[in-house]
Design an enzyme around this catalytic site. Structure first.
Site, PDB file in Angstrom:
ATOM      1  N   ASP A 261       0.866  -1.311   0.097  1.00  0.00           N
ATOM      2  CA  ASP A 261       0.017   0.135  -0.173  1.00  0.00           C
ATOM      3  C   ASP A 261       0.873   1.312   0.046  1.00  0.00           C
ATOM      4  OD1 ASP A 261      -2.159   1.760   0.857  1.00  0.00           O
ATOM      5  OD2 ASP A 261      -3.203   0.046   0.753  1.00  0.00           O
ATOM      6  N   HIS A 315      -3.395   4.188  -3.493  1.00  0.00           N
ATOM      7  CA  HIS A 315      -2.847   3.350  -2.481  1.00  0.00           C
ATOM      8  C   HIS A 315      -1.196   3.052  -2.862  1.00  0.00           C
ATOM      9  CE1 HIS A 315      -6.249   3.082   0.158  1.00  0.00           C
ATOM     10  NE2 HIS A 315      -6.991   2.997  -0.990  1.00  0.00           N
ATOM     11  N   GLU A 386     -10.720   4.097  -4.131  1.00  0.00           N
ATOM     12  CA  GLU A 386     -10.432   5.217  -3.262  1.00  0.00           C
ATOM     13  C   GLU A 386      -9.276   6.211  -4.001  1.00  0.00           C
ATOM     14  OE1 GLU A 386     -11.089   4.204   1.358  1.00  0.00           O
ATOM     15  OE2 GLU A 386      -9.308   3.856   0.507  1.00  0.00           O
TER      16      GLU A 386
END
Length: 621
Positions: A261, A315, A386
């Site tokens: 990540d 990420h 996201e």
């Protein structure tokens, strides 16, 4: 006088053994309940008591499903036990050579689980010594795999059903246990079920097994997963192995490894050594290639596929800093940019630089090594959630790129560029996989919002993993558009919820805590049918609980996962038509079994409740 007599008994026990060994004044009796499963009732032994039974002996013979978790599709279990020692277990395997090699390893795990039932197992003080006059049987285990060899789980082909038949012939000193399955994975599940029909008997210092059983079983869902994030905090290889052990005990079949990540890049890649060099927390917090390969094999023998995720285009951050010094330019944008709240959901921010063509050769190398390390793969997780448009829009390089390609900077245009990236990533993965396409999994995101999924994504290429709530109307839209889905709705299956916020104060964003009862009662099929009575339930592949590791590491991972992961296991394997109340006694007992096997599962109730079933209820509803 009574006190003196008791003292005399205590003294005798001490002199005889060198330590206090108190006689057990209790027995347990299996008692039916009206409208519910039977319970083991604790009673005081008296002069007129006959046929005494230990708590453990009662539990493996009491109730429709006895001690089994997850409960099987059908079961008939005997009400008597036979005693035996681990040294009296033999096996006969009928299978192809490839399957036989796997079964041999699975049998060794089975035998180790039996030894783990001994109270001295953790201290490595296991001494199996038969009591005087004890009558022991020999346990013969026959494993027959009838179908063609299949050494790897596949999404569409794997058959995990099995049957188990246990029989003790009258006046015989032999108990036969026969497991039949079409694949190794079904046979392995049968061994797990057999191990749960066995427990330690204190009075005989031996193992005991039910005298008979007839079980036919198969899973309700093909995908039964557990996600573990090892980027926010490093999780040790030993901790991951314990997780795989516990998954096997609950018939979960997919370990979704969120391995990288923006926080860290702990995966060592030979073709890109600077990723881990720059991205790991330390030279100890790494997953070497041999670690990954070993974990893949470790999982396979336990019936668990290790599914890799490489989350992009958001990420990413740590580990990508080396681009300029290699002449590749900036591979990411807005990495560690402040104030972080404007560019991502948690620090540090970071997204791939979609204006830089050099990200694609790098991605190609990452995919190639991941396919080699985790392969053969039958699916791949691309992450893909996201994405923050403000992050991309804050990059002068990306703004100029959009302008030069005559693309405006509307949200829809950015989503279009994101979909172009995703399709190129899919093609790179296919190329890395010897040009064999496999389904890609994507989290729900802006690309899957109302009206967008069919515009930007191909249902034949992608599976959508739902992490919104169980009331999200998007679920209906996805199923009506024939997308295959995996449920991970955060209102029931996010296991990191309910803690104190790690940025700011109060509780974290997805509070409250998801107790095992909520995990158990979360039914993917019921969620879908509540939204639409006409959806095709075959599109629901299964589900997955997620443990994101902002507030967990190797020291606490067990207690966060278990036994809530067990509740998930029964939901996805059995898909029961009842709620958690009808599973409570078996759940409490199964938690005890996990602890015996070395899993530090969370405590659910006082031990008194385990010994006094049916008396720790809130109400009788």
């Amino acid at each position: 006088m009574w006190s003196l007599q008791v003292f005399t008994v205590f003294a005798f026990a001490y002199v005889a053994s060198g330590q206090f060994e108190l006689p057990n004044p209790w027995t347990w009796r299996c008692v039916p309940q009206e409208g519910k499963d039977s319970v083991c009732v604790k009673e005081l032994v008296t002069a007129t008591t006959s046929g005494t039974s230990s708590n453990a002996a009662c539990k493996i013979t009491c109730g429709k499903y006895g001690p089994l978790w997850p409960k099987p599709k059908s079961a008939k279990i005997g009400n008597e036990v036979q005693y035996f020692l681990p040294s009296a277990v033999s096996e006969n395997i009928v299978a192809s050579e490839a399957d036989k090699a796997l079964v041999v390893q699975a049998v060794e795990i089975f035998k180790d689980n039996l030894n783990a039932y001994h109270p001295g197992y953790k201290k490595r003080q296991v001494v199996w010594r038969s009591r005087d006059g004890a009558k022991f049987i020999e346990l013969r285990v026959s494993i027959e795999i009838e179908g063609p060899s299949q050494s790897h789980l596949t999404l569409d082909v794997s058959d995990e059903q099995y049957s188990l038949f246990v029989e003790t012939l009258p006046s015989s000193s032999i108990t036969n246990a026969t497991i039949r399955a079409k694949t190794f994975f079904g046979a392995r599940h049968g061994l797990e079920t057999l191990s749960q029909l066995i427990d330690y008997e204190e009075a005989e210092n031996s193992l005991m097994i039910v005298n008979s059983a007839d079980i036919a079983d198969q899973p309700s869902f093909t995908y039964r997963g557990l996600l573990l994030d090892t980027s926010r905090n490093y999780i040790s290889v030993d901790s991951i192995k314990r997780t795989l052990d516990a998954m096997a005990a609950n018939k979960l079949n997919t370990f979704h490894w969120h391995i990288t990540d923006s926080h860290s890049f702990p995966m060592v890649l030979k073709s890109l050594p600077k990723m881990a060099y720059y991205g790991s927390y330390s030279d100890r917090d790494l997953y070497q290639p041999e670690d990954i390969r070993n974990l893949v094999v470790y999982g396979r023998v336990r019936g668990v596929r290790v599914l890799p995720e490489f989350d992009a285009p958001a990420h990413v951050g740590s580990g990508w800093e080396w681009g300029p010094q290699e002449g590749l330019g900036e591979l990411t944008v807005c990495y560690k940019q402040e104030p972080w709240q404007e560019y991502c959901v948690e620090p540090p921010c970071g997204q791939l630089n979609i204006a830089n063509e050099n990200i694609y050769p790098v991605l190609g190398k990452i995919y190639k090594e991941m396919v080699e390390l985790f392969g053969p793969i039958d699916m791949f997780h691309f992450g893909g959630d996201e994405v923050n448009l403000n992050c991309w829009n804050s990059s002068e390089e990306i703004v100029n790129y959009m302008s030069s390609n005559r693309v405006d900077r509307s949200a829809d245009s950015f989503y279009g560029q994101w979909s172009i990236f995703q399709n190129r990533a899919y093609d790179l993965l296919t190329e890395a996989n010897n040009n064999l396409p496999v389904p890609g999994i994507l989290w729900t995101s802006h690309l899957t919002e109302k009206g967008r999924t069919t515009r930007f994504l191909d249902k034949n290429k992608y599976i959508i993993q739902i992490w919104s709530t169980g009331t999200d109307p998007l679920i209906k839209e996805l199923l009506e558009n024939k997308f295959r889905v995996i449920f991970s709705n955060y209102d029931a299956w996010y296991l990191d919820c309910g803690l104190g916020a790690w940025v700011g104060d109060g509780h974290n964003w997805c509070s409250p805590y998801k107790e095992w009862q909520a995990v158990y009662d979360n039914s993917p099929n019921k969620i879908a049918l509540n939204l639409s009575s006409t959806v095709d339930l075959s599109l629901i592949l299964g589900g997955e609980a997620a443990l994101w590791s902002e507030q967990v590491d190797s020291e606490s991972v067990d207690v966060r996962l278990w036994p809530r992961g067990s509740a998930l296991g029964e939901r996805l394997w059995s898909d029961p038509d009842h709620d958690w109340r009808d599973a409570e006694y078996r759940m409490v007992n199964h938690r005890q079994r996990l602890v015996k096997r070395g899993v530090q599962a969370d405590r659910l109730q006082p031990e008194w409740c385990h010994q006094n079933e049916g008396l720790c209820y809130i109400n009788k509803a």
